[in-house]
Design a protein around this motif. Sequence first.
Motif, PDB file in Angstrom:
ATOM      1  N   GLN A   1      -3.423 -15.987  -8.336  1.00 50.85           N
ATOM      2  CA  GLN A   1      -4.252 -16.688  -7.361  1.00 50.85           C
ATOM      3  C   GLN A   1      -4.962 -15.736  -6.410  1.00 50.85           C
ATOM      4  OE1 GLN A   1      -2.669 -20.470  -5.804  1.00 50.85           O
ATOM      5  NE2 GLN A   1      -0.780 -20.008  -6.941  1.00 50.85           N
ATOM      6  N   GLY A   2      -5.061 -14.477  -6.811  1.00 52.14           N
ATOM      7  CA  GLY A   2      -5.927 -13.559  -6.090  1.00 52.14           C
ATOM      8  C   GLY A   2      -5.426 -13.032  -4.771  1.00 52.14           C
ATOM      9  N   GLY A   3      -4.142 -12.857  -4.602  1.00 51.52           N
ATOM     10  CA  GLY A   3      -3.665 -12.253  -3.366  1.00 51.52           C
ATOM     11  C   GLY A   3      -2.260 -12.664  -3.019  1.00 51.52           C
ATOM     12  N   PRO A   4      -1.707 -12.097  -1.942  1.00 54.07           N
ATOM     13  CA  PRO A   4      -0.318 -12.366  -1.577  1.00 54.07           C
ATOM     14  C   PRO A   4      -0.122 -13.739  -0.955  1.00 54.07           C
ATOM     15  CG  PRO A   4      -1.351 -10.933   0.049  1.00 54.07           C
ATOM     16  CD  PRO A   4      -2.347 -11.106  -1.050  1.00 54.07           C
ATOM     17  N   GLY A   5       1.134 -14.199  -0.979  1.00 50.84           N
ATOM     18  CA  GLY A   5       1.513 -15.423  -0.282  1.00 50.84           C
ATOM     19  C   GLY A   5       1.612 -16.647  -1.139  1.00 50.84           C
ATOM     20  N   HIS A   6       1.264 -16.568  -2.431  1.00 48.35           N
ATOM     21  CA  HIS A   6       1.305 -17.723  -3.317  1.00 48.35           C
ATOM     22  C   HIS A   6       2.630 -17.792  -4.070  1.00 48.35           C
ATOM     23  CE1 HIS A   6      -2.945 -18.299  -2.496  1.00 48.35           C
ATOM     24  NE2 HIS A   6      -3.147 -17.028  -2.795  1.00 48.35           N
TER      25      HIS A   6
ATOM     26  N   ARG B 232      11.027 -12.225 -15.879  1.00 52.10           N
ATOM     27  CA  ARG B 232       9.695 -12.749 -15.589  1.00 52.10           C
ATOM     28  C   ARG B 232       8.663 -11.658 -15.849  1.00 52.10           C
ATOM     29  NH1 ARG B 232      13.512 -14.413 -11.948  1.00 52.10           N
ATOM     30  NH2 ARG B 232      13.546 -16.619 -11.391  1.00 52.10           N
ATOM     31  N   LEU B 233       7.670 -11.986 -16.667  1.00 48.82           N
ATOM     32  CA  LEU B 233       6.585 -11.064 -16.972  1.00 48.82           C
ATOM     33  C   LEU B 233       5.429 -11.360 -16.017  1.00 48.82           C
ATOM     34  CD1 LEU B 233       5.739  -8.810 -19.022  1.00 48.82           C
ATOM     35  CD2 LEU B 233       4.660 -10.645 -20.363  1.00 48.82           C
ATOM     36  N   LEU B 234       5.011 -10.349 -15.238  1.00 40.89           N
ATOM     37  CA  LEU B 234       3.994 -10.535 -14.211  1.00 40.89           C
ATOM     38  C   LEU B 234       2.814  -9.600 -14.442  1.00 40.89           C
ATOM     39  CD1 LEU B 234       6.293 -10.562 -11.018  1.00 40.89           C
ATOM     40  CD2 LEU B 234       5.659 -12.497 -12.486  1.00 40.89           C
ATOM     41  N   ASN B 235       1.637 -10.076 -14.067  1.00 41.45           N
ATOM     42  CA  ASN B 235       0.405  -9.296 -14.131  1.00 41.45           C
ATOM     43  C   ASN B 235       0.287  -8.459 -12.866  1.00 41.45           C
ATOM     44  OD1 ASN B 235      -2.152  -8.281 -14.434  1.00 41.45           O
ATOM     45  ND2 ASN B 235      -3.206 -10.255 -14.296  1.00 41.45           N
ATOM     46  N   ARG B 236       0.366  -7.139 -12.989  1.00 40.62           N
ATOM     47  CA  ARG B 236       0.299  -6.281 -11.807  1.00 40.62           C
ATOM     48  C   ARG B 236      -1.052  -6.365 -11.108  1.00 40.62           C
ATOM     49  NH1 ARG B 236       2.468  -1.737 -14.962  1.00 40.62           N
ATOM     50  NH2 ARG B 236       1.192  -0.180 -13.893  1.00 40.62           N
ATOM     51  N   ALA B 237      -2.091  -6.776 -11.821  1.00 39.65           N
ATOM     52  CA  ALA B 237      -3.412  -6.891 -11.208  1.00 39.65           C
ATOM     53  C   ALA B 237      -3.541  -8.140 -10.343  1.00 39.65           C
ATOM     54  CB  ALA B 237      -4.497  -6.893 -12.277  1.00 39.65           C
ATOM     55  N   ASP B 238      -2.664  -9.112 -10.576  1.00 43.21           N
ATOM     56  CA  ASP B 238      -2.702 -10.371  -9.804  1.00 43.21           C
ATOM     57  C   ASP B 238      -1.402 -11.116 -10.095  1.00 43.21           C
ATOM     58  OD1 ASP B 238      -3.278 -12.654  -8.398  1.00 43.21           O
ATOM     59  OD2 ASP B 238      -5.009 -13.236  -9.609  1.00 43.21           O
ATOM     60  N   MET B 239      -0.355 -10.816  -9.329  1.00 42.57           N
ATOM     61  CA  MET B 239       0.986 -11.269  -9.693  1.00 42.57           C
ATOM     62  C   MET B 239       1.155 -12.785  -9.675  1.00 42.57           C
ATOM     63  SD  MET B 239       3.710  -8.442  -8.337  1.00 42.57           S
ATOM     64  CE  MET B 239       3.221  -8.351  -6.622  1.00 42.57           C
ATOM     65  N   SER B 240       0.492 -13.467  -8.762  1.00 41.17           N
ATOM     66  CA  SER B 240       0.613 -14.924  -8.694  1.00 41.17           C
ATOM     67  C   SER B 240      -0.495 -15.633  -9.457  1.00 41.17           C
ATOM     68  CB  SER B 240       0.588 -15.392  -7.234  1.00 41.17           C
ATOM     69  OG  SER B 240      -0.697 -15.163  -6.667  1.00 41.17           O
TER      70      SER B 240
ATOM     71  N   SER C  24       0.847  -1.185   0.000  1.00 42.44           N
ATOM     72  CA  SER C  24       0.000   0.000   0.000  1.00 42.44           C
ATOM     73  C   SER C  24       0.885   1.238   0.000  1.00 42.44           C
ATOM     74  CB  SER C  24      -0.922  -0.008   1.218  1.00 42.44           C
ATOM     75  OG  SER C  24      -0.168  -0.077   2.420  1.00 42.44           O
ATOM     76  N   VAL C  25       0.328   2.355  -0.452  1.00 42.64           N
ATOM     77  CA  VAL C  25       1.093   3.590  -0.585  1.00 42.64           C
ATOM     78  C   VAL C  25       1.761   3.991   0.728  1.00 42.64           C
ATOM     79  CG1 VAL C  25       0.795   6.077  -0.907  1.00 42.64           C
ATOM     80  CG2 VAL C  25      -0.172   4.491  -2.568  1.00 42.64           C
ATOM     81  N   ASP C  26       1.090   3.762   1.860  1.00 41.91           N
ATOM     82  CA  ASP C  26       1.675   4.143   3.143  1.00 41.91           C
ATOM     83  C   ASP C  26       2.604   3.073   3.704  1.00 41.91           C
ATOM     84  OD1 ASP C  26      -0.110   2.174   3.918  1.00 41.91           O
ATOM     85  OD2 ASP C  26      -1.289   3.461   5.255  1.00 41.91           O
ATOM     86  N   GLY C  27       2.786   1.980   2.961  1.00 38.47           N
ATOM     87  CA  GLY C  27       3.706   0.930   3.394  1.00 38.47           C
ATOM     88  C   GLY C  27       3.201   0.054   4.511  1.00 38.47           C
ATOM     89  N   THR C  28       1.922   0.076   4.798  1.00 36.31           N
ATOM     90  CA  THR C  28       1.404  -0.673   5.949  1.00 36.31           C
ATOM     91  C   THR C  28       0.909  -2.063   5.606  1.00 36.31           C
ATOM     92  OG1 THR C  28      -0.821   0.247   5.655  1.00 36.31           O
ATOM     93  CG2 THR C  28       0.692   1.466   7.091  1.00 36.31           C
ATOM     94  N   LYS C  29       0.676  -2.357   4.330  1.00 38.90           N
ATOM     95  CA  LYS C  29      -0.016  -3.604   3.996  1.00 38.90           C
ATOM     96  C   LYS C  29       0.557  -4.225   2.735  1.00 38.90           C
ATOM     97  CE  LYS C  29      -4.680  -5.431   3.140  1.00 38.90           C
ATOM     98  NZ  LYS C  29      -6.107  -5.072   2.973  1.00 38.90           N
ATOM     99  N   VAL C  30       0.694  -5.554   2.733  1.00 42.05           N
ATOM    100  CA  VAL C  30       1.038  -6.306   1.526  1.00 42.05           C
ATOM    101  C   VAL C  30      -0.233  -6.526   0.728  1.00 42.05           C
ATOM    102  CG1 VAL C  30       2.001  -8.432   0.585  1.00 42.05           C
ATOM    103  CG2 VAL C  30       2.967  -7.461   2.672  1.00 42.05           C
ATOM    104  N   LEU C  31      -0.311  -5.920  -0.451  1.00 39.32           N
ATOM    105  CA  LEU C  31      -1.505  -6.039  -1.286  1.00 39.32           C
ATOM    106  C   LEU C  31      -1.426  -7.239  -2.222  1.00 39.32           C
ATOM    107  CD1 LEU C  31      -1.910  -2.277  -2.291  1.00 39.32           C
ATOM    108  CD2 LEU C  31      -3.009  -3.499  -0.396  1.00 39.32           C
TER     109      LEU C  31
END
Length: 526
Positions: free
Chosen positions: A386-391, A376-384, A321-328
């Motif tokens: 799988q719909g969110g971080p941690g994958h 590596r070419l990644l989709n900024r809308a969903d990098m993994s 997030s812009v304020d650095g508080t959350k992994v999006l």
Amino acid sequence: MTAKVVRRRSAIVLVVALLLPLLVACGGSGKSSPPGTAVSAEPSPAVAEASPVAILTATPAASAATPGATPEGDWLRFGYDPARSGVNPAETTLTPGNVAGLHQLWRAHLPEVADSSPAFLHALPFPDGSTHDVLYVETRDGRLVALDAAEGTILWQRQPKGPKITNSSPVADAARRVVYAYGLDGALHQYQAATGQEISGNGWPVPITKLTGTEKESSAPNAAFGLLYVTTSGYLGDAPPYQGHVVAIDPASGAAQVFNSLCADKTALLGKDDCDAQRSGIWARAGAVADPVNPSIYVSTGNGPFDPAKHNWGDTVLRLSVDGTKVLDSYTPSDYQTLDERDVDLGSTAPALLPRLPGSKTPLLLVQGGKDGLLRLLNRADMSGQGGPGHVGGELQAIESAGCATFTQPVVWSASDGTVWLIVAGTCALAGYQVVTDQAGATTLELGWKSGDIGTTPVLANGVLYLATSGALLALDPATGKHLWSSAETQPRQTIGSLHWESPIVVDGRVYIADEQGGLSAYGLG
């Protein structure tokens, strides 16, 4: 007379040319030092000792840069813009047709090596009534040096004391009042752009690390969304304790939000016993990259444990997030354990953000390089995917880089014919990739050209690609890789020294580059 002749926009070049002889006759110092001449490292007393009443008093809060806010004629930060594209769209003087006429205007000798790239403010008013184009460089010993860009003379220098070294660069605010620089005391400092007087109090200087003996600011700070972003890593040899982290700073209050890539559940600067995990440094040249389209911050981490359940994000691309508080969102390659075991950092380079691609099923993309020699070419809308971080996994394309390992920041160039290019300087070659979208909407990288040039982070301006190699500054055609000019071939030969992380900037018809011999060189047409 002490007023300097300032290089103006191309629209009034003729006026300057007509007035220049009169100014010189009056004693003005519009001429450059003789090519190759060493210049004094002493600060100008009239500037360095400016009266406090003449100091600019506007608060930095209203002037922190936002994406796209770079004033024409300035180069505020590493990579030019908050997205670190490496492209200066405001340059009009140097062109593919005249760049072969470049020659060295001056070469300054710095008090220490500046292992980074400069920042530049044009036509900056000073308290004594003079006006200067000003270059700002940070040296390895944590010294911020301001130089007159017309002649290479040192205007002022400031040096917070501390151990070890830094490879950082300065960043200037868009209102052109303040310059920020990391100090070896482990803090980010702010200085008046014209006088160098430090602005302290109200939270400043802002602590960036508690572990100055083992943790440093390797990357260049960034400014975007009204905030400043600073990242940390370890020193050569990876001696613990250190953890990569991002500090997001409000310039007005000095308030800081800390994101730790290891022990991310802890939101303060870590001491030597505060986290069991080690490394995962954020040390790429670009550090934190700002996304102006999908507002957020991207960083890539180096070797370290990857275990989202324990809040550890080694060898990962993180969208914060812009304020650095959350992994999006996040991307971690499936071979992350092998990367860690073999010291093959994913985060040897920062993400390269591509512009929005019309007709693509994935219009927002980024490219992540690494020590392993892959792009590596990644989709900024969903990098993994799988719909969110941690994958783990999920890249759209993974190809061997024609340039081998990547330790530089790629150039992202939207050409006048509508094509989009990614230009990557690797450890064995320089290569240009065209971003291609097929009729089905699938987007891929396709190698367009490759050359044997090995250099640091390139930059691009007005259809010319500039690459610094050890011993030569080059100008190339970005669509073919063809050489247009080399400083090593000028007559008389006036070129640069060897390089480490140093990379050029191009602004106002001039190219500036530091080197490992403690030099800072300026090239121009006249």
